[in-house]
Structures are given as C-alpha cells and as structure tokens.
Design a protein around this motif. Structure first.
Motif, mmCIF file in Angstrom:
data_model
loop_
_atom_site.group_PDB
_atom_site.id
_atom_site.type_symbol
_atom_site.label_atom_id
_atom_site.label_comp_id
_atom_site.label_asym_id
_atom_site.label_seq_id
_atom_site.Cartn_x
_atom_site.Cartn_y
_atom_site.Cartn_z
ATOM 1 N N TYR A 88 0.875 -1.079 -0.023
ATOM 2 C CA TYR A 88 -0.022 -0.183 -0.023
ATOM 3 C C TYR A 88 0.793 1.301 0.046
ATOM 4 C CZ TYR A 88 -3.484 3.549 1.415
ATOM 5 O OH TYR A 88 -4.444 4.533 1.580
ATOM 6 N N LYS A 89 0.716 1.878 -0.957
ATOM 7 C CA LYS A 89 1.378 3.407 -1.289
ATOM 8 C C LYS A 89 2.958 3.152 -1.211
ATOM 9 C CE LYS A 89 -2.054 6.776 0.648
ATOM 10 N NZ LYS A 89 -2.458 7.737 1.755
ATOM 11 N N GLY A 90 3.297 2.122 -1.781
ATOM 12 C CA GLY A 90 4.837 1.895 -1.955
ATOM 13 C C GLY A 90 5.257 0.780 -0.679
ATOM 14 N N ASP A 91 4.695 0.863 0.330
ATOM 15 C CA ASP A 91 5.195 0.211 1.376
ATOM 16 C C ASP A 91 4.669 -1.410 1.449
ATOM 17 O OD1 ASP A 91 6.453 2.288 2.345
ATOM 18 O OD2 ASP A 91 4.600 3.048 3.600
ATOM 19 N N SER A 92 5.692 -2.257 1.760
ATOM 20 C CA SER A 92 5.339 -3.601 2.146
ATOM 21 C C SER A 92 4.932 -3.949 3.320
ATOM 22 C CB SER A 92 6.441 -4.722 1.391
ATOM 23 O OG SER A 92 6.718 -4.204 0.103
ATOM 24 N N LEU A 93 3.846 -4.441 3.680
ATOM 25 C CA LEU A 93 3.177 -4.817 4.889
ATOM 26 C C LEU A 93 2.914 -5.974 5.091
ATOM 27 C CD1 LEU A 93 0.468 -1.679 4.970
ATOM 28 C CD2 LEU A 93 2.960 -1.642 5.641
ATOM 29 N N ILE A 94 2.592 -6.628 6.331
ATOM 30 C CA ILE A 94 2.020 -7.854 6.925
ATOM 31 C C ILE A 94 0.888 -7.540 7.575
ATOM 32 C CG2 ILE A 94 2.335 -10.012 7.816
ATOM 33 C CD1 ILE A 94 5.251 -9.999 6.960
ATOM 34 N N VAL A 95 -0.290 -7.964 7.390
ATOM 35 C CA VAL A 95 -1.323 -7.716 8.058
ATOM 36 C C VAL A 95 -1.768 -8.818 8.606
ATOM 37 C CG1 VAL A 95 -3.850 -6.753 8.029
ATOM 38 C CG2 VAL A 95 -2.020 -5.995 6.421
ATOM 39 N N ASN A 96 -2.378 -8.926 10.101
ATOM 40 C CA ASN A 96 -3.065 -9.967 10.879
ATOM 41 C C ASN A 96 -4.248 -9.337 11.573
ATOM 42 O OD1 ASN A 96 -0.837 -12.028 10.928
ATOM 43 N ND2 ASN A 96 0.401 -10.304 11.802
ATOM 44 N N THR A 97 -5.272 -10.185 11.366
ATOM 45 C CA THR A 97 -6.628 -9.662 11.869
ATOM 46 C C THR A 97 -7.257 -10.852 12.612
ATOM 47 O OG1 THR A 97 -7.730 -10.798 9.771
ATOM 48 C CG2 THR A 97 -7.044 -8.517 9.670
ATOM 49 N N LYS A 98 -7.999 -10.624 13.658
ATOM 50 C CA LYS A 98 -8.869 -11.166 14.627
ATOM 51 C C LYS A 98 -10.228 -10.674 14.585
ATOM 52 C CE LYS A 98 -8.491 -14.569 18.545
ATOM 53 N NZ LYS A 98 -10.051 -14.436 18.677
ATOM 54 N N VAL B 262 -0.785 -4.315 12.137
ATOM 55 C CA VAL B 262 0.168 -4.152 10.779
ATOM 56 C C VAL B 262 1.532 -3.882 11.124
ATOM 57 C CG1 VAL B 262 0.200 -2.793 8.757
ATOM 58 C CG2 VAL B 262 -1.873 -3.192 9.758
ATOM 59 N N ILE B 263 2.301 -4.620 10.348
ATOM 60 C CA ILE B 263 3.768 -4.400 10.505
ATOM 61 C C ILE B 263 4.489 -4.322 9.315
ATOM 62 C CG2 ILE B 263 4.322 -6.855 10.789
ATOM 63 C CD1 ILE B 263 6.517 -5.904 12.712
ATOM 64 N N SER B 264 5.371 -3.317 9.100
ATOM 65 C CA SER B 264 5.987 -3.348 7.814
ATOM 66 C C SER B 264 6.912 -4.494 7.641
ATOM 67 C CB SER B 264 6.461 -1.807 7.637
ATOM 68 O OG SER B 264 7.636 -1.503 8.455
ATOM 69 N N LYS B 265 7.198 -4.769 6.367
ATOM 70 C CA LYS B 265 8.480 -5.780 6.269
ATOM 71 C C LYS B 265 9.812 -5.297 6.424
ATOM 72 C CE LYS B 265 6.063 -8.941 2.837
ATOM 73 N NZ LYS B 265 6.231 -9.351 1.581
ATOM 74 N N ALA B 266 9.936 -3.898 6.285
ATOM 75 C CA ALA B 266 11.037 -3.146 6.521
ATOM 76 C C ALA B 266 11.248 -3.147 8.070
ATOM 77 C CB ALA B 266 11.095 -1.841 6.424
ATOM 78 N N ALA B 267 10.367 -3.267 8.983
ATOM 79 C CA ALA B 267 10.469 -3.407 10.212
ATOM 80 C C ALA B 267 10.748 -4.754 10.815
ATOM 81 C CB ALA B 267 9.578 -2.831 11.150
ATOM 82 N N LEU B 268 10.092 -5.658 9.892
ATOM 83 C CA LEU B 268 10.140 -7.173 10.327
ATOM 84 C C LEU B 268 11.684 -7.530 10.154
ATOM 85 C CD1 LEU B 268 8.503 -9.787 10.874
ATOM 86 C CD2 LEU B 268 8.245 -9.827 8.495
ATOM 87 N N TYR B 269 12.174 -6.910 8.849
ATOM 88 C CA TYR B 269 13.639 -7.660 8.631
ATOM 89 C C TYR B 269 14.744 -6.786 9.332
ATOM 90 C CZ TYR B 269 10.809 -10.377 5.148
ATOM 91 O OH TYR B 269 9.943 -11.098 4.695
ATOM 92 N N GLN B 270 14.378 -5.662 9.950
ATOM 93 C CA GLN B 270 15.437 -5.037 10.521
ATOM 94 C C GLN B 270 16.625 -5.764 11.430
ATOM 95 O OE1 GLN B 270 13.695 -1.938 13.178
ATOM 96 N NE2 GLN B 270 12.849 -3.210 14.643
ATOM 97 N N ASP B 271 16.014 -6.883 12.077
ATOM 98 C CA ASP B 271 17.223 -7.539 12.801
ATOM 99 C C ASP B 271 17.964 -8.264 11.669
ATOM 100 O OD1 ASP B 271 16.309 -6.566 15.130
ATOM 101 O OD2 ASP B 271 15.040 -8.354 15.232
ATOM 102 N N SER B 272 17.291 -8.746 10.784
ATOM 103 C CA SER B 272 18.260 -9.618 9.734
ATOM 104 C C SER B 272 19.182 -8.604 9.001
ATOM 105 C CB SER B 272 17.361 -10.227 8.938
ATOM 106 O OG SER B 272 16.374 -9.477 8.055
#
Length: 603
Positions: free
Chosen positions: A275-285, A297-307
C-alpha cells in the motif's frame, strides 16, 4: 624458462584483460559472498518466523483484552436493565404527557450514578424512545430526533445487544461540557415481571480512549507494530491517529486490504499487502463480542530490521577482507586507472574547445595506446570538420550579402506598379489594371517580408493572385475552388509552397483537356498532427512510381516547372519544420492527382 618468463611479461604489458583477471583473483570474493547469502537467508527466515509469532500473540492478547472489557460493559448495562426501580422511573418518564421531547429526572440520575458513574470508562448513559430523550448521566448536546433515529434500530434486535461505532460527541450537564470520541452499547428495556418490551432503549457511551489504551499497552514494546479496530462495515472504531476515527479502513490499507479482511471466512487471517509503496504484513482477528475486527500491521522493513543488522555485520566483515585485497592490488589498479584519468582530462579539454591536445603514448603497446591513437585521430577530424563548417558559413554570409545587394527596392516596385494600375484604369484598360493589382499583391507577399514564413491567409492569397494572373495570361477554362477552415488563417506556414504545386497542376494535368478541369485548394487542422494543405485536380494523373520520383530528384525537369521544383519545396519544408513534415503525392492515371502538405502548428 627465461623465454616463458619473457612471454608472460609481454602478455602483462600488452593486455589489460589479464590485469583485471588478476584483480578478481586477488579479491576472492566468491566464497565470502556465497557464505554471506546462505547465512543471511537462514537468519532472515528464522527472525521472520519469530516476529510473526510475536505479532500473532499480541493480536490474540489484544482481542482477548477487548472482549473482556466489552463483556464488562455488557454486565454494567445488565445491572441497569435488571434494576426494577430504574425501570419504573423510565416507564413513568416515557409515559408522561410532557410536551418536551427532552426529559430528565434527578432521582434517575442519582440512582444511575451508584451503578455507572463509578466506572471512569463511561462517558454517559441515556435512554431514548419514539417519544422522548431521557437523560441519565450527562446528556447529549444534540438530542434531536435525527440524532436519536439510528439508535432506534435496536428495537429490531429484540433482547440482543447492539454496538455502535465510534463517533465524536459533546456531553453537557448543569456545570460543564465534555467532548470525546465514544463508541456505544445499546439494548432494549424489558419489564422485569413479564419480559415484555417497553419500547425504551438504553445507550451506554464509552470513551474510545479506553480501547486505544488497551491496544497501546499490548504493543507498547514494539513501536513498529500498528494495531487498530474496525467494525463490520470497515469503519475505523479505534486508531492511534484520532483524525482517522470514523473513516474507512481503505484510508489506511487501501481497497485491496479491506477486501481481503472482509472476505475472511474464519475471522482470523494473515496476508501480505502493498500500500502506497510500503510492503506490509497484516494480521486480523474478529472479536467474540461483536463483528469488530482487531488489525495488526507491521511493515516488512521493520520485520527484517534484525536481519538487516546481521547483513550489515556480514558487509563489514566483507569490507575488511576487501581492504586487505585492495592493498595488494593498488599498484595494479594504478596501472589501469592512470591512463583512463589522463584520457578523461584530455576529453574535458576537448569539450571546452581546445582541439590542439593530443594523447602521448608511453610505448606500452596495450589497449590504452590504441585508444589514444583513435582519440588523436578523432580530435584531428573534429578540428578539420569545424574549420570546414566555418568556411561554409563564411561563404553563405557572402552569398546572402550578394543576394541582398541584388534585390530590387520593394517600395519602389510597389509604387511603380500602383502608378501603372491607376494609369490603366484612367485609360479604361480594366483587365490590365486588375493584372497589375494582382501582381502587386503577389509581390508584397513574396518579397515584402524577410521571414521564411507567412500566415496561411497570406499564402492562400498569394496563390489566388497567381491564379488570377494566369487566367488573364492564358485565358484557361479551369475551375478553382479554395477552402480554408476559420481557425487556421492566422497560423504560420513556409511561404511560396502552394504556387509551384498549383502551377504544375495547371501546366501538366490538363494538357489534353480544353474544359471541365478543376483544382481544389484546401487547408485544415489535423488533430494530433498539425496543419494540412491539399491541392487536388481531376487531370490526367500520373504513374505512382513517377510521382514518387518527383520528390527524389530536385533537379528533374518535371519537378521544377514554375521556378521551384516539388523536391525543392519538400526540402525547404523539412529544413524549416523538421524531417517528419513535407509533401505527399497521391496520383492515379486518368483520375487525377492529390498533393498533401503536412506542417506543424506554428503561431
């Protein structure tokens, strides 16, 4: 052995390819790169799984906390609805003959305070029916029937609870007023004795800040994780930015994100989203209490910051290895880069206009020497060509000066023709006077301006003057029609392009015909292309191959009748307007000839 050593030295001095091969071998990056990629891929996958599990754990924890809190509000509502004294007060107030739509009771407010006011989450409690708005604790600032109408839908739900999404409300009492974002819980009242409906709805307004606080506590240790709540219609019930509350989730996740949430069959899902150029991972319940959905919602950039940090470590190690390799390759690199830098300096001098520079070879007999020889040849040729251009320009200026000196003074010529015209009129020579007038107008257009272009009106007028003179000269019986769109008259066109074409048509098209000839001259705009002149005749026509040859041979006799050949006119148009414009000839023997001139829009 000595001969082999000498041959290797010659290869070293003569070929740059082997020098680069040695550089690549010295670096030896291939094993390091392969190991880094494998390690990074494994660590990235592991970190991704752990972060995903952590995000799902936070999502379930947030949903459970919200379900628990919403259950508390239901219990609080039931405490009010199961209180017989409160029920009787509400029945009395609703059945009263009060003229005012807005009613209240101090006794009711006092009673409710013992149950509801002790919970700081509650903003107000109110009661509505078809006849009245009954104040409980804090009344709405807007209490019109229009504001109340949506809550009356709870009457259709029987004994079920109905949740209303967040809205911005203002609440007042006798002392002050408060404005907050609130979501509401509504339920119909029933008689405790026989469970018959009373037609009164209890509305519990709860501050949205409570929900936002519950969510923020759950994700407080992860700043990169965004959590919010939406209702079944996709409207934001709670969101960190209060300005977006009440708006569609498409403002945050786009239409595709909302569609995936809406189409979930289990109420729980995880999906990637861009969405708007950002790659996101969305979890819903989905919550158990209602149809609301908790979204993380968490961005893949933040998800992979440790890696990525791990990747940085690998890069640092690789850089250290490269540094040691570079130290061993400095001498070799200099032997390659120094000639290149020298060549760049010489090229910049040439760019600045200094064409006397030359590359001096050092007898290395490698590719740089060959490149230097070619560079010297190129600079020499450029210098020669520039000198030739300057000489040609000088010759052109001399020719223009001579042409200017040979011109007849136009004003003298116009005045003389004007005198001839009036003399002819005085002597009753009307045809001669008209011919002189036409010739004067023709010369004013062709000689009166130094520019290469005239307006379309002037070019049409020029060819009409020419046709008028030819009628007197040959007394020909050819019908001429001129058509011009109103919006092209003031556009510019290269001058003297129609007369040679019309002259060719008059001389060649009707050789074997004494009557019935027709020449049509038209001009119009062509959308997206420009301006188009068209000269069409119904003469004898010509072979298409011969027609094409008229534009290929500027000196051909047929093409140059009238003083300026078709090929010369076409060449002049291309010089003024560009290669894409010019003349197109379409002819068929026995049918006639159509010549089209395409020009750009020139104002």
């Amino acid at each position: 052995m000595a001969l082999r050593l000498i041959s290797w030295i010659k290869i070293w001095k003569s070929s740059m390819r082997y020098k680069w091969m040695l550089l690549l071998i010295l670096f030896s990056l291939t094993p390091l790169v392969v190991m880094g990629i494998i390690s990074f891929s494994i660590s990235k996958s592991t970190i991704n799984d752990k972060v995903t599990q952590y995000s799902e754990h936070l999502l379930y924890q947030t949903a459970d906390n919200l379900d628990t809190r919403l259950g508390i509000y239901k219990d609080m509502m039931m405490q009010v609805l199961n209180n017989n004294e409160i029920i009787n007060m509400l029945r009395t107030l609703d059945e009263s003959a009060a003229v005012s739509y807005d009613v209240d009771s101090l006794s009711l407010t006092t009673k409710l305070s013992t149950i509801v006011a002790i919970n700081q989450d509650v903003q107000s409690i109110s009661f509505v029916s078809q006849k009245h708005y009954i104040k409980g604790i804090y009344r709405w600032s807007k209490r019109t029937r229009t504001e109340v109408k949506p809550f009356l839908l709870t009457l259709d739900d029987g004994s079920n609870f109905r949740w209303y999404s967040t809205r911005y409300g203002t609440y007042v009492d006798s002392l002050n007023s408060q404005s907050n974002y609130v979501f509401s819980l509504a339920k119909q009242l029933y008689k405790i004795s026989d469970d018959s409906p009373l037609g009164i709805i209890a509305i519990l307004d709860i501050r949205e800040d409570v929900m936002k606080e519950l969510i923020s506590k759950a994700v407080s240790n992860n700043e990169d994780l965004q959590s919010f709540v939406i209702d079944g219609r996709g409207m934001l019930v709670s969101y960190p930015d209060s300005k977006l509350i009440g708006k569609s989730v498409t403002e945050v996740l786009g239409a595709s994100g909302y569609e995936q949430i809406k189409n979930s069959e289990t109420g729980e899902q995880r999906f990637p989203l861009t969405y708007k150029g950002d790659s996101l991972i969305v979890n819903t319940k989905k919550l158990h209490s209602n149809d609301w959905v908790v979204v993380n919602v968490i961005s893949k950039a933040a998800l992979y910051q440790d890696s990525n940090r791990l990747l940085q470590i690998f890069i640092i190690i690789a850089l250290l290895c490269i540094v040691f390799s570079i130290l061993a390759a400095v001498v070799l690199a200099n032997s390659i880069t120094n000639p290149i830098l020298k060549m760049i300096r010489l090229m910049r001098q040439v760019m600045s206009g200094e064409l006397t520079v030359r590359y001096k070879a050092k007898s290395r007999h490698d590719e740089f020497d060959t490149l230097g020889d070619n560079f010297n040849y190129m600079v020499t040729r450029i210098d020669e060509l520039l000198k030739a251009v300057y000489a040609e320009q000088d010759q052109k200026r001399v020719a223009e000066l001579r042409a200017l000196q040979a011109q007849i003074n136009p004003h003298f010529l116009y005045n003389t023709l004007d005198m001839i015209k009036w003399t002819a009129l005085i002597q009753k020579a009307n045809n001669a006077a008209e011919m002189v007038s036409l010739l004067s107008r023709l010369l004013r257009i062709s000689l009166g301006k130094a520019e290469e272009t005239v307006t379309v009106e002037e070019e049409i007028e020029h060819v009409q003057c020419y046709l008028g003179i030819q009628k007197f000269r040959f007394n020909f019986n050819i019908e001429t029609v001129v058509e011009m769109d109103d919006d092209v008259g003031l556009l510019q066109t290269p001058k003297l392009i129609l007369q040679p074409i019309v002259e060719n048509a008059m001389i060649h098209a009707f050789v074997d015909r004494e009557s019935g000839g027709r020449i049509t001259i038209s001009c119009c705009k062509v959308p997206g292309q420009g301006v188009r002149f068209e000269v069409a005749d119904n003469g004898k026509g010509m072979d298409p191959a011969f027609a094409r040859s008229l534009l290929a041979e500027p000196t051909s006799g047929a093409g140059k009748t009238g003083g300026i050949g078709l090929a010369n006119v076409d060449e002049r148009i291309k010089l003024i307007c560009g290669k894409m414009y010019g003349i197109e000839i379409q002819s068929e023997p026995g049918i006639g000839t159509t010549i089209r001139i395409m020009l750009p829009l020139m104002t």
